[in-house]
Design a protein around this motif. Sequence first.
Motif, PDB file in Angstrom:
ATOM      1  N   GLU A  92       0.837  -1.212   0.000  1.00 26.70           N
ATOM      2  CA  GLU A  92       0.000   0.000   0.000  1.00 26.70           C
ATOM      3  C   GLU A  92       0.868   1.258   0.000  1.00 26.70           C
ATOM      4  O   GLU A  92       0.548   2.245  -0.667  1.00 26.70           O
ATOM      5  N   ILE A  95       2.247   1.770  -3.529  1.00 26.89           N
ATOM      6  CA  ILE A  95       1.193   2.234  -4.431  1.00 26.89           C
ATOM      7  C   ILE A  95       0.837   3.685  -4.136  1.00 26.89           C
ATOM      8  O   ILE A  95       0.630   4.492  -5.044  1.00 26.89           O
ATOM      9  N   GLN A 113      -3.873  -1.070  -7.803  1.00 22.07           N
ATOM     10  CA  GLN A 113      -4.548  -1.248  -6.523  1.00 22.07           C
ATOM     11  C   GLN A 113      -5.708  -2.233  -6.655  1.00 22.07           C
ATOM     12  O   GLN A 113      -5.923  -3.095  -5.787  1.00 22.07           O
TER      13      GLN A 113
END
Length: 231
Positions: A92, A95, A113
């Motif tokens: 995460e 990203i 994602q």
Amino acid sequence: MARVVGRPIKPGADLLLNDDEKPAYIRLHDIGRERRSRPLQEFLNDVGGLMLSAEAPAVASFVAGKVLQRLLKTGKVRPEGGPLPGAPEGLEDAIGHLAKSGRKYEAIAGQFQSLADKLLWRRGRSGPFASLNFGNTHSHAVLVGPGGMEERADLRVGVIYMDRYTRFPDHVQTQPRAFILLSPGEIRLGDSEWFSAGIGTVFANDAGQSFAIRCTARPLLAVWCQVEPEK
């Protein structure tokens, strides 16, 4: 979260190709009959566009171009809904950093994602000069190819993730391979010196040439592709 652990490596193994089973056989007349998901198609389009840009090295664009040409037809799309190991912790963060790196990367980050939890993430196999905790700090997955969201045996499009301060083991690649970094990283190709590269850097590594990659204060995220040898 748990990730798939492969068999022990063989000497001289290409460490991005840790297949645990043979690719599914896809009949030629089945290629192109299924519809690729929109997020995957958009991700391939946008990443492919960067790999074919005028700023990209010619060798990398040549490899990517051959892959993209074959991607005009789809393979066997894996049905959704089956249990899969979760995406690696820290992904995460990678990203999120990508999404803040410019408009063209914001779209790619959103596409990836939506794909991340649908991938079969494999835990990395260690090797020469790898980080001591490499088995727990690296994962890779195949988007298109053997074991991918789209199963086929003629090409691979894969993704590499590494936690902060991780070094991938040195290894020799079996096929010409093109890469694009979706995070900052440091790279060494063959006998060259290490060089730092930013988000969007495209490069290639030839068959039979050693390859090394590492990251520092930010986790690493990279996409790679290759045409598979004919059998």
